[in-house]
Design a protein around this motif. Structure first.
Motif, short mmCIF file in Angstrom:
data_model
loop_
_atom_site.label_atom_id
_atom_site.label_comp_id
_atom_site.label_asym_id
_atom_site.label_seq_id
_atom_site.Cartn_x
_atom_site.Cartn_y
_atom_site.Cartn_z
N HIS A 194 1.65 6.84 -6.74
CA HIS A 194 1.00 6.01 -7.78
C HIS A 194 0.92 6.78 -9.09
O HIS A 194 1.30 6.27 -10.16
CB HIS A 194 -0.38 5.58 -7.30
CG HIS A 194 -1.27 5.05 -8.38
ND1 HIS A 194 -0.98 3.92 -9.11
CD2 HIS A 194 -2.45 5.53 -8.87
CE1 HIS A 194 -1.93 3.70 -10.00
NE2 HIS A 194 -2.84 4.66 -9.87
N ARG A 201 3.43 -0.96 -4.49
CA ARG A 201 2.28 -1.58 -3.81
C ARG A 201 1.95 -0.81 -2.55
O ARG A 201 2.85 -0.36 -1.84
CB ARG A 201 2.59 -3.04 -3.44
CG ARG A 201 1.43 -3.78 -2.73
CD ARG A 201 1.59 -5.27 -2.83
NE ARG A 201 1.65 -5.69 -4.24
CZ ARG A 201 0.57 -5.82 -5.02
NH1 ARG A 201 -0.64 -5.58 -4.54
NH2 ARG A 201 0.70 -6.20 -6.26
N LEU A 202 0.64 -0.73 -2.27
CA LEU A 202 0.20 -0.19 -0.98
C LEU A 202 -0.30 -1.37 -0.15
O LEU A 202 -1.23 -2.08 -0.54
CB LEU A 202 -0.94 0.82 -1.17
CG LEU A 202 -1.43 1.49 0.12
CD1 LEU A 202 -0.33 2.39 0.71
CD2 LEU A 202 -2.71 2.27 -0.10
N TRP A 203 0.37 -1.61 0.97
CA TRP A 203 -0.07 -2.62 1.93
C TRP A 203 -1.07 -1.94 2.85
O TRP A 203 -0.77 -0.95 3.50
CB TRP A 203 1.11 -3.15 2.74
CG TRP A 203 2.20 -3.85 1.98
CD1 TRP A 203 3.49 -3.41 1.77
CD2 TRP A 203 2.12 -5.14 1.35
NE1 TRP A 203 4.20 -4.34 1.06
CE2 TRP A 203 3.39 -5.41 0.78
CE3 TRP A 203 1.11 -6.10 1.21
CZ2 TRP A 203 3.66 -6.60 0.08
CZ3 TRP A 203 1.39 -7.27 0.52
CH2 TRP A 203 2.64 -7.52 -0.04
N VAL A 204 -2.28 -2.50 2.94
CA VAL A 204 -3.37 -1.86 3.68
C VAL A 204 -3.70 -2.68 4.91
O VAL A 204 -4.27 -3.78 4.81
CB VAL A 204 -4.62 -1.72 2.78
CG1 VAL A 204 -5.76 -1.07 3.55
CG2 VAL A 204 -4.29 -0.90 1.52
N ALA A 221 -8.39 2.99 -2.58
CA ALA A 221 -7.32 2.45 -3.42
C ALA A 221 -7.91 1.83 -4.69
O ALA A 221 -7.37 1.99 -5.80
CB ALA A 221 -6.52 1.42 -2.64
N TYR A 228 -2.80 -2.63 -4.60
CA TYR A 228 -2.92 -2.63 -3.14
C TYR A 228 -3.27 -4.03 -2.67
O TYR A 228 -3.89 -4.82 -3.39
CB TYR A 228 -3.97 -1.62 -2.67
CG TYR A 228 -5.41 -2.01 -2.97
CD1 TYR A 228 -5.95 -1.83 -4.24
CD2 TYR A 228 -6.22 -2.57 -2.00
CE1 TYR A 228 -7.25 -2.20 -4.53
CE2 TYR A 228 -7.53 -2.94 -2.27
CZ TYR A 228 -8.05 -2.75 -3.54
OH TYR A 228 -9.34 -3.10 -3.81
#
Ligand SMILES: CSC[C@H]1O[C@H](OP(=O)(O)O)[C@H](O)[C@@H]1O
Length: 382
Positions: A194, A201-204, A221, A228
């Motif tokens: 980042h 994108r962060l998939w959480v 995040a 995210y």
């Protein structure tokens, strides 16, 4: 015993309080923990004055995450020593508080060994207590340094595997500053991407049943400003199918000598999905998580947790009369039994790489891990 200090102020905006800190007020040394079971709604600190309070905090996941458990365990031994409690009993209780994360035993034994070395050498208990505290502080610092180095190695690996940036990373459970003396393990790599402008994108994953992803990773995040998106664990498959995942980044609680990885339950299905969809499955963990004395995945003790964590939604601010042992809101008929392993084990052949502070291991083999441990200050568990 443990007191609770609730912090006023805008708890909707994470303040990034440290997960733990050692303090020496006039009334005696204490270990202060940010109670992770109350996040993200409340930032409440637990003040531990003895090992039993810390054991309970570990068991309830008020303090959690493999590397931080090692740091907390070491400080727990020091706490017992400086306050004049039975240090051997404290070490034994702390080491057995949770079975899967090897770091806990590593941290406890490191401080306990420092204490015993002085006592067995005829030194006075105060000097022995000082040695235990110094060992805990050293481990705390080493963990912070390891976190920073893992972030560098991990980002370099992502860039090598996927040149051009715009990484869409899926992560499971929570692996940020709440599990570390630094910025974490897998999350620290996402954070580095980042900051470098290479995280799209962060998939959480929410990470049922205790929701470490929804409650803690989203909390971290949000603080970081990264893009995210939260998802239910069972939605991950459709993300892979849609081609929305470039890599999976997870932590680890114990890596066996053959490269089998114990991590939060739900990690193994992600590894299978990643393999099927030709997506890298990357484990990020300090070398202290590698346990040469555990030969393979079948030898890893997987913690089985209480069924009420599955059959109830625990809302600490909303005590529910008549609820089961957990005090939560039942989501299944009372009396329902539940299968609730805290971890699962991913075989080495499904792991693309293990990223440590000493560098990247790929492919993950017994020989490569043995060489890694030989290069580092790894404390072997025997
Ligand atoms: C990298 S340590 C974080 C690790 O610990 C978590 O387990 P728990 O929340 O039960 O302590 C999970 O396995 C994470 O991957």
């Amino acid at each position: 015993m443990a007191d609770q200090y609730a912090h006023s102020g805008d708890n909707k905006r994470p303040t990034g309080m440290p997960a733990l800190r050692w303090e020496e007020p006039p009334e005696g040394p204490v270990l202060v923990l940010l109670d992770q079971t109350r996040l993200p709604a409340e930032e409440v600190e637990l003040v531990c004055t003895d090992a039993p309070a810390l054991v309970e905090a570990i068991r309830s996941l008020a303090v959690r995450g493999a590397p931080l458990l090692g740091v907390a365990g070491a400080y727990g031994v020091a706490l017992a020593a400086v306050r004049g409690y039975d240090v051997d009993d404290a070490a034994a209780a702390l080491e057995s508080a949770r079975p899967t994360a090897v770091n806990l035993a590593v941290g406890v034994r490191r401080a306990h060994s420092a204490y015993r070395a002085v006592v067995d050498g005829g030194g006075d208990p105060r000097r022995a207590a000082g040695a235990a505290l110094a060992a805990a502080r050293q481990l705390h610092q080493e963990d912070a340094e390891a976190s920073a180095r893992m972030a560098v190695h991990g980002l370099a690996l992502l860039d090598e595997l996927m040149p051009g940036g715009g990484h869409r990373i899926l992560t499971h459970c929570n692996t940020g500053s709440l599990v570390s003396g630094g910025e974490g393990t897998a999350f620290a790599v996402a954070l580095a991407a980042h900051r470098a402008g290479r995280l799209r994108r962060l998939w959480v994953d929410e990470t049922r049943p205790l929701l470490q992803g929804a409650r803690l990773t989203a909390y971290e995040a949000a603080r970081s400003g990264m893009a995210y998106t939260l998802l239910t664990d069972n939605a991950a498959g459709s993300l892979f199918a849609a081609g929305e995942v470039d890599a999976v980044l997870v932590g680890a609680d114990r890596i066996a000598a053959d490269g089998s990885v114990a991590n939060k339950v739900g990690s193994y299905p992600l590894a299978v999905l990643a393999r099927y969809h030709h997506v890298p499955f990357i484990v990020v963990a300090p070398v202290t998580t590698v346990d040469p004395s555990t030969p393979d995945g079948a030898s890893i003790e997987v913690e089985q947790r209480p069924g009420h964590e599955v059959t109830e939604i625990t809302a600490p601010q909303v005590p529910v009369a008549g609820a089961e042992a957990g005090g939560g809101i039942p989501v299944a008929p009372l009396g329902t039994t539940a299968y609730n392993p805290a971890f699962d084990v991913t075989p080495p052949e499904l792991v693309t790489a293990v990223v440590t502070e000493e560098g990247v291991v790929s492919p993950v083999t017994t020989e490569a891990l043995a060489a890694l441990c030989a290069r580092s200050r790894q404390v072997t568990i025997s």
